[in-house]
Structure formats: C-alpha cells, structure tokens
Write an enzyme that holds these catalytic residues in place. Structure first.
Site, short mmCIF file in Angstrom:
data_model
loop_
_atom_site.label_atom_id
_atom_site.label_comp_id
_atom_site.label_asym_id
_atom_site.label_seq_id
_atom_site.Cartn_x
_atom_site.Cartn_y
_atom_site.Cartn_z
N THR A 149 38.68 36.17 25.56
CA THR A 149 37.46 36.90 25.20
C THR A 149 37.63 38.35 25.64
OG1 THR A 149 36.43 36.07 27.24
CG2 THR A 149 35.90 34.91 25.19
N LYS A 175 41.74 31.71 30.95
CA LYS A 175 41.11 32.92 30.44
C LYS A 175 40.05 33.34 31.44
CE LYS A 175 37.49 33.34 28.87
NZ LYS A 175 36.12 33.64 29.46
N THR A 186 32.80 31.81 34.77
CA THR A 186 33.13 31.48 33.39
C THR A 186 34.63 31.38 33.15
OG1 THR A 186 33.08 33.81 32.74
CG2 THR A 186 31.03 32.57 32.54
#
Length: 204
Positions: A149, A175, A186
């Site tokens: 992302t 990630k 996250t």
C-alpha cells in the site's frame, strides 16, 4: 528486503491485478501450500479490527491451513457483518480454485477503511490469480508486490538452513511502513517453511 527470495518446497504464490486500486497496480496476493500445513497466527490486540482479522482469528486455532489470500487497496474494515461475509466469500472462492475447505483459507485485507470490498472484481480475479500460482522466485516477488500500500518497495526474504534432519527453507513477506505499533497495527506478514513443525512450534 528484495532479491532472489525463494519459496519453500510445497508452496506456491501469485500476484494479480483485480482493479481495486485506482493506480492500476497489482492488488491480490495468494500464498498456497500444496497440502495441509501447520498454522499459527499473531493478530492485532486492538478492540476494533477489520473483518478479515475476525475471520482468520476464528480459523487459526484449528492449527491447519492451506492458503492465505490478501487484497490491497481496501481494508474491509468498519464494514460490519457484510464485510465478514465478503471475507468468507474470498476464502471460499480461493478454496474452490485450489481444492480445499474454505475454513483452510486465511484472509487479509489492507487499504482504505469503511468502504465495502468490490466483490465482483475479486470474485473474477481470484480464479485468474489461482491460475498463475507457481513456485518460482518471480511469483513470490509478484505476491509481495501485490500486498503493498504505502510501502515503497516489496518486502520479502528467504533463508536456507541445514538441520539434523536435512535442509529446510524459511520464506517471509510483509507489508507496512511504520505500521507495527501499536499492537501490531496494520502490518501484514506471511511466513512459510518446509520444516516439519507442529502448530505449537509455529508460535514459538
């Protein structure tokens, strides 16, 4: 870390573009074991979490899994019961493509919060991605890239070890840019190995 990271024996990976991201970059990653594998998971301790966390956290205690499916560009968070149903549909679609039970597929999503997943794009893209599954280094890199992302580079590595019973390989992808705190936040990561481990050993 990039380079010639390679998958352990018995694992395949794929990256694919479903069309979730406005940029047109790849947005679907698959990691698949050719047979039942011991599994363990570490999840955020935040009280509020996305639908994929709810679904995968329910499934990990079985101690076995066949696959992990990850989409980027949409986190499927703050989407209520419909979001949980969508995460389960993602797992079921991949399970159908690789020939396993839906309960043996773990789900992750990352990206925009509070927006329903574009399920027609995913349901069309998952079988196409499954058709790309392969065990070569490029396929692992493609999958790691599809998870990204805000990352500026794909993050992946592998390590070969010689143990008393022979050689084994550990490979990992993740990630997240400064996304580990607080409470796992996250960050998403997948670690695979062809070492013969029990579910309990996977958590050590």
């Amino acid at each position: 870390m990039t380079g010639q990271a390679t998958l352990p024996r018995g694992f395949r990976a794929a990256g694919h573009t479903c069309g979730i991201k406005v940029s047109g970059k790849s947005d679907l990653a698959l990691f698949v074991a050719d047979g039942p594998s011991s599994a363990a998971g570490v999840f955020t301790t935040n009280r509020v979490c996305g639908a994929p966390v709810v679904v995968s956290r329910r499934r990990v205690p079985s101690g076995s899994a066949r696959a992990v499916i990850i989409n980027s560009g949409n986190s499927n968070a703050a989407t209520g019961d419909p979001g949980i149903a969508d995460a389960e549909r993602m797992a079921a679609e991949l399970a159908s493509a690789i020939g396993c039970r839906p309960e043996d597929v773990l789900v992750c999503s990352t990206g925009v919060i509070g927006v329903p997943l574009p399920m027609p794009l995913l349901l069309s893209g998952i079988p196409q991605a499954a058709g790309k599954l392969a065990s070569d280094a490029q396929s692992l890199l493609d999958a790691a890239t599809a998870m990204m992302t805000t990352d500026t580079v794909p993050k992946l590595t592998s390590l070969d070890l010689t143990l008393s019973g022979g050689g084994v390989r550990i490979a990992g992808v993740c990630k997240g840019a400064a996304m580990i705190a607080p409470n796992m936040a996250t960050m998403l990561g997948v670690v695979m190995t062809d070492a013969l481990l029990t579910p309990a050993q996977c958590t050590e």
